[in-house]
Design an enzyme around this catalytic site. Structure first.
Site, PDB file in Angstrom:
ATOM      1  N   LYS A   1      -8.771  -5.429  12.054  1.00  0.00           N
ATOM      2  CA  LYS A   1      -9.902  -4.840  11.266  1.00  0.00           C
ATOM      3  C   LYS A   1     -11.117  -4.869  11.873  1.00  0.00           C
ATOM      4  O   LYS A   1     -12.076  -3.972  11.483  1.00  0.00           O
ATOM      5  CB  LYS A   1     -10.133  -5.786   9.832  1.00  0.00           C
ATOM      6  CG  LYS A   1      -9.140  -5.320   8.688  1.00  0.00           C
ATOM      7  CD  LYS A   1      -9.624  -6.297   7.575  1.00  0.00           C
ATOM      8  CE  LYS A   1      -8.475  -5.995   6.309  1.00  0.00           C
ATOM      9  NZ  LYS A   1      -8.885  -6.671   5.166  1.00  0.00           N
TER      10      LYS A   1
ATOM     11  N   VAL B   1     -16.703 -26.762   7.836  1.00  0.00           N
ATOM     12  CA  VAL B   1     -17.932 -26.616   7.359  1.00  0.00           C
ATOM     13  C   VAL B   1     -18.730 -25.652   8.533  1.00  0.00           C
ATOM     14  O   VAL B   1     -19.535 -24.797   7.847  1.00  0.00           O
ATOM     15  CB  VAL B   1     -18.536 -27.893   7.073  1.00  0.00           C
ATOM     16  CG1 VAL B   1     -19.725 -27.699   6.465  1.00  0.00           C
ATOM     17  CG2 VAL B   1     -17.724 -28.872   6.189  1.00  0.00           C
TER      18      VAL B   1
ATOM     19  N   THR C   1      -5.204  -3.251   8.639  1.00  0.00           N
ATOM     20  CA  THR C   1      -5.259  -4.762   8.073  1.00  0.00           C
ATOM     21  C   THR C   1      -5.119  -5.603   9.213  1.00  0.00           C
ATOM     22  O   THR C   1      -5.239  -5.245  10.397  1.00  0.00           O
ATOM     23  CB  THR C   1      -4.171  -4.766   7.102  1.00  0.00           C
ATOM     24  OG1 THR C   1      -4.250  -6.028   6.383  1.00  0.00           O
ATOM     25  CG2 THR C   1      -2.823  -4.576   7.506  1.00  0.00           C
TER      26      THR C   1
ATOM     27  N   SER D   1       0.698  -1.106  -0.072  1.00  0.00           N
ATOM     28  CA  SER D   1      -0.059   0.007  -0.027  1.00  0.00           C
ATOM     29  C   SER D   1       0.873   1.393   0.051  1.00  0.00           C
ATOM     30  O   SER D   1       0.292   2.224  -0.571  1.00  0.00           O
ATOM     31  CB  SER D   1      -1.031  -0.065   1.227  1.00  0.00           C
ATOM     32  OG  SER D   1      -1.829  -0.990   0.945  1.00  0.00           O
TER      33      SER D   1
ATOM     34  N   ASN E   1     -11.455  -1.442   7.133  1.00  0.00           N
ATOM     35  CA  ASN E   1     -10.291  -1.457   6.647  1.00  0.00           C
ATOM     36  C   ASN E   1      -9.834  -0.063   6.249  1.00  0.00           C
ATOM     37  O   ASN E   1      -8.452   0.223   5.727  1.00  0.00           O
ATOM     38  CB  ASN E   1     -10.000  -2.482   5.299  1.00  0.00           C
ATOM     39  CG  ASN E   1     -10.693  -1.617   4.160  1.00  0.00           C
ATOM     40  OD1 ASN E   1     -11.601  -0.735   4.224  1.00  0.00           O
ATOM     41  ND2 ASN E   1     -10.202  -2.089   2.867  1.00  0.00           N
TER      42      ASN E   1
ATOM     43  N   ASP F   1     -13.137  -3.226   1.127  1.00  0.00           N
ATOM     44  CA  ASP F   1     -12.503  -4.794   0.430  1.00  0.00           C
ATOM     45  C   ASP F   1     -13.752  -5.319  -0.513  1.00  0.00           C
ATOM     46  O   ASP F   1     -13.238  -5.626  -1.633  1.00  0.00           O
ATOM     47  CB  ASP F   1     -12.496  -5.818   1.499  1.00  0.00           C
ATOM     48  CG  ASP F   1     -11.025  -5.402   2.396  1.00  0.00           C
ATOM     49  OD1 ASP F   1     -10.212  -4.873   1.625  1.00  0.00           O
ATOM     50  OD2 ASP F   1     -10.996  -5.830   3.458  1.00  0.00           O
TER      51      ASP F   1
END
Ligand code: ATR
Length: 288
Positions: free
Chosen positions: A74, A162, A70, A22, A95, A110
Site C-alpha cells: 500500500k 507507545v 493490499t 475481494s 489501496n 479504507d
C-alpha cells in the site's frame, strides 16, 4: 462469468493474497450490473526483485481498468503512480488504483469505507465525538485520518509500542483536534473511557482469536460504540466482551465491503450494489 474479447480487467496485488474476499465481492457486483469486467487476484511478492514496479507497469501495458493494492504494497506502490488524491497523500498509502487512459491515479478508500460502514450499521458520525483507537499501524492511520477529516473532537491512540502511538498522535494533532497517546492497557484507558463515544480496535489481535483485551468496558458510557476492523471471525472476542456490557457493536466486514464499493464506483462510474457485495463476501468468508 463470461470472458469476451472486450472484458475489462481489474484485480488486487498483495502478498499473501489467497485469503482475499475481494474477487467474490467485486465479481458478484459486475455480474449483477451486467458489466463485462472481471476481478482477479495477483500474487505480487513482497521481496520479488522489482515485482511491484513491473506489476504496475503491466497495468498500463495491458490496459487494466485498475487494481486494489493490499499488504505489503500500500505504501510502496505510491512511487509508481502518476497521481494520488489528497486522502492517499495524507495517509501515505494507496489501496485503489484507477487507470485513466494510461495515467494511474491512487486513492485510499479504507478510511471513507470505514466511516460509511460505521454510519450504516450504527448511525455513528465522528463530528464532535471522542474516540479511542487501539493500534497505531496502517489501518489505524486510515481511521485516525478519517476521524480528523470527519471533525472528531478528541482521540486517544493506544498501542503496545507507545512510541508508535505518540508518533501518529503528533502527526495528526492540530489546532482543531487533540490526539493523545497511551499504552494498550485498562489502567491507561480508564480515565478516557467515561467520555468516549467510540472505541475501535485496529490491531490484528482478534484474528488470532484474542482481542478480549482487558479494557474498561464498564467505564464506557451506555451509548458508546465498540468497533473491530477484524472480520475473521465476524464476532471477535472484543465484540463479544462489548456485547456482555450491552454496548452497541460494529464488526469489520462492513469496512471491507464499503472500501471495495468505493473502488467499484471509481472503476465503473456506477453505483455499487452494496447488498450483493455483502452477500458474496459473507458466502466466501463462510466457505473458509
Ligand atoms: P495494519 O496495516 O494491519 O494496521 P501494522 O501496520 O503491522 O498492520 O500494525 C499492526 C498493529 O497491531 C500495531 O498497532 C501493532 O502494535 P505494535 O505497534 O506494538 O507492533 C498491533 N499488534 C499486532 N500484534 C499485537 C499483539 N500481539 N498485541 C498488541 N498489539 C498488536
Amino acid at each position: 462469468m463470461k470472458i469476451t474479447g472486450h472484458t475489462k480487467i481489474v484485480g488486487i496485488f498483495g502478498d499473501p493474497i489467497g485469503h482475499t474476499l475481494s474477487p467474490a465481492m467485486q465479481n458478484a457486483a459486475f455480474e449483477r450490473l451486467g458489466l463485462d469486467m472481471a476481478y482477479v487476484p495477483f500474487h505480487v511478492k513482497a521481496d520479488g526483485d522489482g515485482d511491484l514496479k513491473k506489476a504496475v507497469e503491466a497495468l498500463r501495458a495491458m490496459n487494466f481498468s485498475g487494481v486494489n493494492v493490499t499488504i505489503p504494497h500500500k505504501e510502496s506502490v505510491m512511487k509508481y503512480l502518476d497521481e494520488a488524491d489528497d486522502c492517499a497523500q495524507e495517509i501515505g498509502a494507496v489501496n485503489t488504483v484507477v487507470n485513466r487512459d494510461g495515467r494511474l491515479f491512487g486513492f485510499n478508500t479504507d478510511g471513507p469505507g470505514y466511516l460509511k460502514s460505521l454510519k450504516e450499521e450504527t448511525g455513528f458520525s465522528p463530528k464532535g465525538k471522542n474516540a479511542i483507537i487501539l493500534g497505531a499501524g496502517g489501518a489505524a492511520r486510515s481511521i485516525v485520518h478519517a476521524f480528523v477529516k470527519g471533525g472528531a473532537k478528541k482521540m486517544v491512540i493506544a498501542n503496545r509500542t507507545v512510541e508508535r502511538a505518540e508518533a501518529l498522535a503528533r502527526e495528526f494533532s492540530s489546532r482543531n483536534i487533540k490526539i493523545e497517546a497511551a499504552s494498550l492497557d485498562k489502567e491507561a484507558l480508564e480515565r478516557y473511557a467515561p467520555e468516549t463515544d467510540l472505541l475501535v480496535n485496529t490491531t490484528s489481535l482478534g484474528m488470532m482469536g484474542r482481542g478480549d483485551l482487558n479494557l474498561p468496558f464498564g467505564e464506557l458510557p451506555k451509548y458508546a460504540v465498540v468497533s473491530d476492523i477484524v472480520y475473521r471471525p465476524l464476532m471477535t472476542e472484543l465484540l463479544k466482551a462489548a456485547k456482555r456490557y450491552r454496548l452497541k457493536t460494529h464488526g469489520g466486514l462492513g469496512m471491507l465491503i464499503h472500501q471495495g464499493a468505493i473502488g467499484f464506483e471509481l472503476w465503473t462510474g456506477k453505483k455499487a450494489p452494496i447488498e450483493v457485495m455483502r452477500k458474496a463476501a459473507l458466502k466466501a468468508l463462510k466457505k473458509r
